[in-house]
Scaffold this motif. Structure first.
Motif, mmCIF file in Angstrom:
data_model
loop_
_atom_site.group_PDB
_atom_site.id
_atom_site.type_symbol
_atom_site.label_atom_id
_atom_site.label_comp_id
_atom_site.label_asym_id
_atom_site.label_seq_id
_atom_site.Cartn_x
_atom_site.Cartn_y
_atom_site.Cartn_z
ATOM 1 N N LEU A 68 -15.793 -23.748 14.186
ATOM 2 C CA LEU A 68 -16.086 -23.442 15.588
ATOM 3 C C LEU A 68 -17.591 -23.388 15.831
ATOM 4 N N GLU B 284 -19.040 -26.782 15.930
ATOM 5 C CA GLU B 284 -18.697 -27.483 17.165
ATOM 6 C C GLU B 284 -19.434 -26.925 18.380
ATOM 7 N N ALA C 102 -19.697 -23.370 19.254
ATOM 8 C CA ALA C 102 -19.363 -22.014 19.693
ATOM 9 C C ALA C 102 -20.423 -21.043 19.173
ATOM 10 N N ALA D 8 -16.956 -17.253 17.777
ATOM 11 C CA ALA D 8 -16.204 -17.779 16.636
ATOM 12 C C ALA D 8 -15.671 -16.647 15.772
ATOM 13 N N CYS E 156 -11.572 -15.464 15.150
ATOM 14 C CA CYS E 156 -10.986 -15.464 13.798
ATOM 15 C C CYS E 156 -10.779 -14.058 13.247
#
Length: 65
Positions: free
Chosen positions: A6, A9, A11, A16, A20
């Motif tokens: 994340l 990409e 985030a 992130a 999680c």
């Protein structure tokens, strides 16, 4: 690995980590380990001390306190 994906990409680390189920500091530490050692840096190495990983039975993981 998902939290790091994340971040890669785009985030934020805070978003992130929250997605999680970890705090931002834990994710920060894991990002540094990933950057230094790649995927191998994310494995739990119990030879360096610390608590060994817990193994749960199906019954333990679904029971409620």
């Amino acid at each position: 690995m998902l939290a790091i994906a994340l971040v890669l990409e785009g985030a934020s680390r805070d978003d992130a980590a929250r997605a999680c189920g970890m705090d931002r500091q834990t994710l920060r530490d894991r990002v540094h380990r990933f950057n230094g050692q790649g995927l191998a840096g994310l494995s739990n190495d119990t030879t360096k001390g610390g608590r060994p990983p817990q193994h749960w039975s199906c019954q333990q993981s679904t029971s409620k306190p």
